[in-house]
Design a protein around this motif. Structure first.
Motif, PDB file in Angstrom:
ATOM      1  N   GLN A 138       1.076  -1.029  -0.001  1.00 32.41           N
ATOM      2  CA  GLN A 138       0.027   0.030   0.005  1.00 32.41           C
ATOM      3  C   GLN A 138       1.080   1.198  -0.186  1.00 32.41           C
ATOM      4  O   GLN A 138       1.862   1.390   0.780  1.00 32.41           O
ATOM      5  CB  GLN A 138      -0.672  -0.028   1.275  1.00 32.41           C
ATOM      6  CG  GLN A 138      -2.034   1.000   1.224  1.00 32.41           C
ATOM      7  CD  GLN A 138      -3.189   0.796   2.114  1.00 32.41           C
ATOM      8  OE1 GLN A 138      -3.482  -0.421   2.678  1.00 32.41           O
ATOM      9  NE2 GLN A 138      -3.740   1.607   2.880  1.00 32.41           N
ATOM     10  N   GLN A 175       0.365   4.389   0.822  1.00 35.58           N
ATOM     11  CA  GLN A 175       0.652   5.314   2.198  1.00 35.58           C
ATOM     12  C   GLN A 175       1.474   4.230   3.335  1.00 35.58           C
ATOM     13  O   GLN A 175       1.466   3.356   3.458  1.00 35.58           O
ATOM     14  CB  GLN A 175      -0.666   5.502   2.824  1.00 35.58           C
ATOM     15  CG  GLN A 175      -1.578   6.227   2.008  1.00 35.58           C
ATOM     16  CD  GLN A 175      -2.156   5.489   0.787  1.00 35.58           C
ATOM     17  OE1 GLN A 175      -2.159   4.337   0.650  1.00 35.58           O
ATOM     18  NE2 GLN A 175      -3.478   6.110   0.092  1.00 35.58           N
ATOM     19  N   GLN A 204       2.857   3.686   7.253  1.00 28.83           N
ATOM     20  CA  GLN A 204       1.915   3.451   8.306  1.00 28.83           C
ATOM     21  C   GLN A 204       1.577   4.615   9.206  1.00 28.83           C
ATOM     22  O   GLN A 204       0.520   5.012   9.582  1.00 28.83           O
ATOM     23  CB  GLN A 204       2.514   2.366   9.302  1.00 28.83           C
ATOM     24  CG  GLN A 204       1.598   1.766  10.383  1.00 28.83           C
ATOM     25  CD  GLN A 204       2.404   0.881  11.475  1.00 28.83           C
ATOM     26  OE1 GLN A 204       3.586   0.552  11.201  1.00 28.83           O
ATOM     27  NE2 GLN A 204       1.683   0.207  12.294  1.00 28.83           N
ATOM     28  N   PHE A 205       2.694   5.338   9.245  1.00 22.88           N
ATOM     29  CA  PHE A 205       2.648   6.887  10.070  1.00 22.88           C
ATOM     30  C   PHE A 205       3.324   7.776   9.254  1.00 22.88           C
ATOM     31  O   PHE A 205       4.346   7.457   8.340  1.00 22.88           O
ATOM     32  CB  PHE A 205       3.243   6.531  11.414  1.00 22.88           C
ATOM     33  CG  PHE A 205       2.693   5.592  12.324  1.00 22.88           C
ATOM     34  CD1 PHE A 205       1.384   5.817  12.779  1.00 22.88           C
ATOM     35  CD2 PHE A 205       3.404   4.453  12.875  1.00 22.88           C
ATOM     36  CE1 PHE A 205       1.039   4.908  13.582  1.00 22.88           C
ATOM     37  CE2 PHE A 205       2.853   3.591  13.560  1.00 22.88           C
ATOM     38  CZ  PHE A 205       1.569   3.713  13.989  1.00 22.88           C
ATOM     39  N   GLU A 223       3.894  -5.497   9.659  1.00 22.13           N
ATOM     40  CA  GLU A 223       3.999  -4.386  10.096  1.00 22.13           C
ATOM     41  C   GLU A 223       5.576  -3.846  10.010  1.00 22.13           C
ATOM     42  O   GLU A 223       5.607  -2.765   9.835  1.00 22.13           O
ATOM     43  CB  GLU A 223       3.491  -4.155  11.497  1.00 22.13           C
ATOM     44  CG  GLU A 223       3.481  -3.004  12.162  1.00 22.13           C
ATOM     45  CD  GLU A 223       3.156  -2.796  13.563  1.00 22.13           C
ATOM     46  OE1 GLU A 223       3.328  -1.537  14.024  1.00 22.13           O
ATOM     47  OE2 GLU A 223       2.748  -3.604  14.083  1.00 22.13           O
ATOM     48  N   GLY A 239       6.640  -2.401   6.815  1.00 22.36           N
ATOM     49  CA  GLY A 239       6.152  -1.137   6.703  1.00 22.36           C
ATOM     50  C   GLY A 239       7.310  -0.162   7.689  1.00 22.36           C
ATOM     51  O   GLY A 239       7.461   0.795   7.079  1.00 22.36           O
ATOM     52  N   HIS A 240       7.843  -0.730   8.814  1.00 21.55           N
ATOM     53  CA  HIS A 240       8.483   0.028   9.543  1.00 21.55           C
ATOM     54  C   HIS A 240       9.986   0.177   8.725  1.00 21.55           C
ATOM     55  O   HIS A 240      10.657   1.338   8.657  1.00 21.55           O
ATOM     56  CB  HIS A 240       9.162  -0.607  10.612  1.00 21.55           C
ATOM     57  CG  HIS A 240       7.806  -0.622  11.687  1.00 21.55           C
ATOM     58  ND1 HIS A 240       7.669  -0.852  12.923  1.00 21.55           N
ATOM     59  CD2 HIS A 240       6.343   0.105  11.590  1.00 21.55           C
ATOM     60  CE1 HIS A 240       6.569  -0.901  13.687  1.00 21.55           C
ATOM     61  NE2 HIS A 240       5.757  -0.201  12.480  1.00 21.55           N
ATOM     62  N   LYS A 269       6.630   7.379  17.500  1.00 20.35           N
ATOM     63  CA  LYS A 269       5.613   6.301  16.663  1.00 20.35           C
ATOM     64  C   LYS A 269       6.482   4.775  16.955  1.00 20.35           C
ATOM     65  O   LYS A 269       5.825   3.887  17.370  1.00 20.35           O
ATOM     66  CB  LYS A 269       5.167   6.520  15.568  1.00 20.35           C
ATOM     67  CG  LYS A 269       4.271   7.835  15.240  1.00 20.35           C
ATOM     68  CD  LYS A 269       2.914   7.660  15.820  1.00 20.35           C
ATOM     69  CE  LYS A 269       1.839   8.557  15.472  1.00 20.35           C
ATOM     70  NZ  LYS A 269       2.380   9.937  15.594  1.00 20.35           N
ATOM     71  N   ARG A 292       5.267   1.690  19.167  1.00 14.28           N
ATOM     72  CA  ARG A 292       4.979   0.284  18.627  1.00 14.28           C
ATOM     73  C   ARG A 292       6.082  -0.759  19.288  1.00 14.28           C
ATOM     74  O   ARG A 292       5.465  -1.990  19.395  1.00 14.28           O
ATOM     75  CB  ARG A 292       5.325   0.412  17.067  1.00 14.28           C
ATOM     76  CG  ARG A 292       4.063   1.193  16.408  1.00 14.28           C
ATOM     77  CD  ARG A 292       2.698   0.739  16.791  1.00 14.28           C
ATOM     78  NE  ARG A 292       2.023  -0.575  16.225  1.00 14.28           N
ATOM     79  CZ  ARG A 292       1.220  -1.248  16.851  1.00 14.28           C
ATOM     80  NH1 ARG A 292       0.512  -0.861  17.541  1.00 14.28           N
ATOM     81  NH2 ARG A 292       0.959  -2.480  16.394  1.00 14.28           N
TER      82      ARG A 292
END
Length: 281
Positions: free
Chosen positions: A5, A7, A9-10, A65, A68-69, A174, A178
């Motif tokens: 995706q 976008q 995550q933050f 996740e 994404g980081h 962030k 997490r």
């Protein structure tokens, strides 16, 4: 199946370029306890999971996740490198304040990645698959995950105090949050697995199978100067699994023999017997 995706995550948005900070952030991307490590560790544990489906699902959720980081940190490093170039570095050297910032630039950010992030640590050591743990034993792996998140969050916290850039700090906050949740998560999973199978890994090798060696599971050997270690809960009281009592041995004595190795063949040239000199045959 994985689907990317666009976008993040933050939000990742820096206030100003800082090539030196970009170099430092490489550690939490491609270092031993960086996001690349936990990403690969959780995914491989999930890929190989043969236990209850909820553990596999949790591992895949968090492993994904972490992908994404990794992307977030790559974006952060790229933004911190904006405007950097060999010419800019030379120009910066004329100003002492700017030279202090640009002088610490990672040359590979210019030469190898073209102002992008690298799969390396802050000192340029390439990321290694040897960093990850995926043993197939859920309790052993979850404990390793807690260790990885503990070390990773520690490094992010240290980096947080190395910058005053509020945009960078917002991203790091962030990540700190997490990483804190992930520590809670692994602690909860560890507690559940210990409740099911006991606290010792592997549970499938019971204490009784240790036979005559069982007493060694409870003895603390004092093998350094001083006896302060005797005051800890590891040297007195019940073992965590309730299977025995700890004892403190103040002056332990060796229980084995002194090894005596056989003299090897002269052809190995240990030179242990000077009377045997090999002559070309």
């Amino acid at each position: 199946m994985f689907r990317h995706q666009k976008q993040l995550q933050f939000e990742v948005k820096v206030e100003r370029p800082d090539p030196m900070l970009a170099r430092q952030i490489q550690e939490i991307l491609g270092g031993q306890f960086g996001e690349m490590t936990v990403m690969m560790q959780y995914l491989f544990q999930g890929f190989n999971c043969r236990g209850e489906e909820k553990y596999k699902d949790m591992l895949m959720d968090i492993g994904t996740e972490e992908i994404g980081h990794v992307e977030m940190l790559c974006s952060l490093i790229s933004q911190l490198m904006d405007g950097a170039s060999p010419a800019a570095q030379a120009e910066a050297a004329k100003d002492p304040a700017m030279a202090a910032i640009m002088g610490g630039i990672n040359p590979q950010h210019l030469i190898v990645s073209g102002l992008g992030a690298l799969p390396t640590s802050s000192t340029g050591v390439p990321w290694s698959g040897a960093y990850i743990v995926a043993s197939g034993n859920l309790l052993a792996d979850m404990r390793s995950n807690l260790h990885a998140e503990s070390q990773g969050r520690l490094q992010v916290a240290r980096l947080y105090h190395m910058t005053t850039d509020e945009g960078v700090r917002a991203t790091l906050r962030k990540m700190l949050a997490r990483d804190r949740y992930h520590q809670y998560q692994w602690m909860a999973a560890i507690a559940e697995l210990e409740e099911k199978n006991g606290v010792v890994v592997p549970a499938s090798f019971p204490a009784e199978a240790e036979l005559e060696a069982q007493p060694q599971a409870y003895a603390f050997w004092n093998l350094s100067e001083g006896v302060e270690s005797a005051s800890g809960p590891w040297a007195a009281g019940n073992a965590p699994d309730g299977s025995g009592e700890f004892v403190y041995i103040d002056e332990p004595l060796p229980e084995g023999q002194a090894p005596v190795a056989k003299v090897p063949a002269p052809e190995l040239h240990h030179d242990l017997d000077s009377s045997k000199v090999l002559i070309n045959k």
